[in-house]
Design a protein around this motif. Structure first.
Motif, PDB file in Angstrom:
ATOM      1  N   ARG A  74      28.964  43.371  51.843  1.00 44.28           N
ATOM      2  CA  ARG A  74      29.687  43.054  50.610  1.00 44.28           C
ATOM      3  C   ARG A  74      28.738  43.098  49.424  1.00 44.28           C
ATOM      4  N   GLY A  75      29.283  43.438  48.292  1.00 44.88           N
ATOM      5  CA  GLY A  75      28.467  43.521  47.092  1.00 44.88           C
ATOM      6  C   GLY A  75      29.317  43.458  45.847  1.00 44.88           C
ATOM      7  N   ARG A  76      28.703  43.827  44.724  1.00 43.14           N
ATOM      8  CA  ARG A  76      29.407  43.840  43.439  1.00 43.14           C
ATOM      9  C   ARG A  76      29.709  45.284  43.072  1.00 43.14           C
ATOM     10  N   TRP A  78      31.143  47.619  39.750  1.00 39.20           N
ATOM     11  CA  TRP A  78      31.408  47.599  38.311  1.00 39.20           C
ATOM     12  C   TRP A  78      32.784  48.175  38.031  1.00 39.20           C
ATOM     13  N   ASP A  79      33.558  47.465  37.218  1.00 39.16           N
ATOM     14  CA  ASP A  79      34.871  47.915  36.776  1.00 39.16           C
ATOM     15  C   ASP A  79      34.727  48.394  35.336  1.00 39.16           C
ATOM     16  N   ASP A  84      33.565  44.579  33.605  1.00 43.28           N
ATOM     17  CA  ASP A  84      33.175  43.393  34.372  1.00 43.28           C
ATOM     18  C   ASP A  84      32.899  43.811  35.812  1.00 43.28           C
ATOM     19  N   TYR A  85      32.269  42.929  36.558  1.00 45.79           N
ATOM     20  CA  TYR A  85      32.006  43.169  37.978  1.00 45.79           C
ATOM     21  C   TYR A  85      33.099  42.558  38.844  1.00 45.79           C
ATOM     22  N   TYR A  86      33.422  43.249  39.948  1.00 43.43           N
ATOM     23  CA  TYR A  86      34.209  42.652  41.024  1.00 43.43           C
ATOM     24  C   TYR A  86      33.209  42.202  42.060  1.00 43.43           C
ATOM     25  N   ARG A  87      33.236  40.951  42.403  1.00 41.53           N
ATOM     26  CA  ARG A  87      32.278  40.409  43.361  1.00 41.53           C
ATOM     27  C   ARG A  87      32.917  40.307  44.736  1.00 41.53           C
ATOM     28  N   ASN A  88      32.070  40.336  45.745  1.00 39.07           N
ATOM     29  CA  ASN A  88      32.479  40.163  47.129  1.00 39.07           C
ATOM     30  C   ASN A  88      33.417  41.287  47.597  1.00 39.07           C
TER      31      ASN A  88
END
Length: 100
Positions: A74-76, A78-79, A84-88
């Motif tokens: 799992r990681g981040r 970029w959107d 913003d980042y989507y995490r997990n």
């Protein structure tokens, strides 16, 4: 209201695309050439391949005896639309490959 709906639909589509890219990698052949199978699994993205050797043969001469899927990586992500980042987010998979 439209921006929220569009952003939600884009996020859902993006997450589905990331998960969808990882699915074809799971179809790796067992019983084939070890180097080719390992290369195919690693080429599927951010996958991690852990090789368990059951003999002293070099990988160029070894055959795959089995492939077991392991935990997700799992990681981040970029959107670009929402800046913003989507995490997990699942970005890859761990595979345990037995070679002989």
């Amino acid at each position: 209201m439209k921006k929220t709906t569009f952003a939600g639909a884009a996020a859902a589509g993006f997450a589905a695309a990331v998960v969808g890219l990882a699915a074809p990698v799971a179809a790796a052949p067992a019983g084939g050439d070890a180097e080719e199978t390992i290369s195919m699994l690693e080429a599927g993205g951010m996958n991690r391949v852990i090789v368990h050797r059951l003999s002293d043969r070099p990988l160029s001469e070894a055959d795959v005896v089995g492939i077991q899927p392991g935990p997700d990586i799992r990681g981040r992500v970029w959107d670009w639309i929402n800046n913003d980042y989507y995490r997990n987010v699942i970005v890859g998979k761990t595979y345990y490959v037995d070679v002989r």
